[in-house]
Write an enzyme that holds these catalytic residues in place. Structure first.
Site, PDB file in Angstrom:
ATOM      1  N   SER A   1      36.631  24.540  95.081  1.00 48.14           N
ATOM      2  CA  SER A   1      37.538  25.077  96.152  1.00 48.14           C
ATOM      3  C   SER A   1      38.199  24.120  96.771  1.00 48.14           C
ATOM      4  O   SER A   1      37.627  22.923  97.092  1.00 48.14           O
ATOM      5  CB  SER A   1      36.758  25.940  96.887  1.00 48.14           C
TER       6      SER A   1
ATOM      7  N   TYR B   1      29.996  27.197 102.728  1.00 50.43           N
ATOM      8  CA  TYR B   1      31.021  27.064 101.369  1.00 50.43           C
ATOM      9  C   TYR B   1      31.459  25.921 100.942  1.00 50.43           C
ATOM     10  O   TYR B   1      31.447  25.295  99.907  1.00 50.43           O
ATOM     11  CB  TYR B   1      32.005  28.462 101.619  1.00 50.43           C
TER      12      TYR B   1
END
Length: 275
Positions: free
Chosen positions: A153, A166
């Site tokens: 990401s 994350y």
């Protein structure tokens, strides 16, 4: 018509829905035989049915990628059903956001488990097959390339407020990618990452202010984005909008085809031009 992935065998985690589903459909449309995984059996079966209806071949391997025995079962499903393994896509995951002072150990550890430990276990489970196959092919004088695509990401590349867990896990998968590219190069395995920016899925399209959530193994995890924040984010993307799951799948597909045989250890940002 010559399809680029004819008779290749792929496993795609988290492929019952969203981006993973589109990755599986894309690989299957190019001739790959695909093992579909989802936390729940029903969406996995639906994706399998869609591939089969289109003339492709797929089987389901439902279950949580974080379960201790899952990785071996996932890899073995491909070997038992199709006799090999050529493509590994580590896609399964979700977000569980909070600012650091409010983040629990459970939140931190859950993100590391699904986004970093699970891919590591899947690669480890595949290692014996890959090593043996590469040695056999080398003895036969054949050069056969295999592909690993890890999903990262932009949070893991640039960081993102409210996503320490994350972002750390997704940065970790990029490190794992680069290490495995060096470790498995001798086996003719290309290992790359695709770091997604804003991709419109059920997790991002949901209205966070409306209390949207998903069930992850009995835990209700809040998902979604405030509509105004989403609008502002899209305004900053040079292409003017968030990406589609189909476009996200296209970025993964590029790392699976023969044209990428000399590309390894790379992190490709798929974000519409926004860094």
């Amino acid at each position: 018509m010559n399809r680029k992935l004819e008779n290749k065998v792929a496993i795609v985690s988290g492929s019952g829905r969203g981006i993973g589903r589109e990755i599986a459909l894309k690989l299957a449309s190019e001739g790959a035989r695909v093992v579909i995984n989802d936390l729940d059996a029903e969406p996995a079966a639906q994706t399998v049915a869609e591939i089969v209806a289109a003339g492709g071949s797929a089987i389901a391997c439902a279950g949580s990628v974080t379960d201790s025995g899952f990785a071996d079962r996932f890899v073995q499903a491909a070997v038992d059903a199709y006799g090999g393994l050529d493509i590994i896509v580590n896609n399964a995951g979700y977000t569980w956001d909070s600012v650091v002072q409010k983040m629990s150990d459970e939140q931190w550890e859950a993100m590391l488990a699904v986004h970093l430990t699970a891919p590591f276990r899947i690669l480890r489970a595949a290692s014996n097959f890959i090593r043996d196959a590469a040695k056999r092919e080398a003895d036969e004088g054949r050069e056969v390339f295999r592909k690993v695509v890890n999903i990262s990401s932009t949070s893991g590349v640039y960081g993102n407020a409210g996503q320490a867990n994350y972002a750390a896990a997704k940065a970790g998968i990029n490190g794992l990618t680069k290490a495995m590219a060096k470790e498995w190069g001798r086996y003719k395995v290309n290992v790359n990452s695709v770091a997604f920016g804003l991709i419109k899925t059920r997790l991002t399209e949901a209205d966070a202010s409306a209390g949207a959530s998903i069930d992850i193994e009995g835990r209700q995890i809040k998902v979604g984005v405030n509509p105004q924040i989403l609008k502002n984010a899209e305004a900053l993307i040079p292409l003017g909008r968030g990406g589609t799951p189909e476009e996200a799948a296209g970025a993964v597909y590029m790392f699976c085809i023969p044209e990428s045989n000399y590309v390894s250890g790379q992190v490709l940002v798929c974000g519409g031009g926004r860094p």
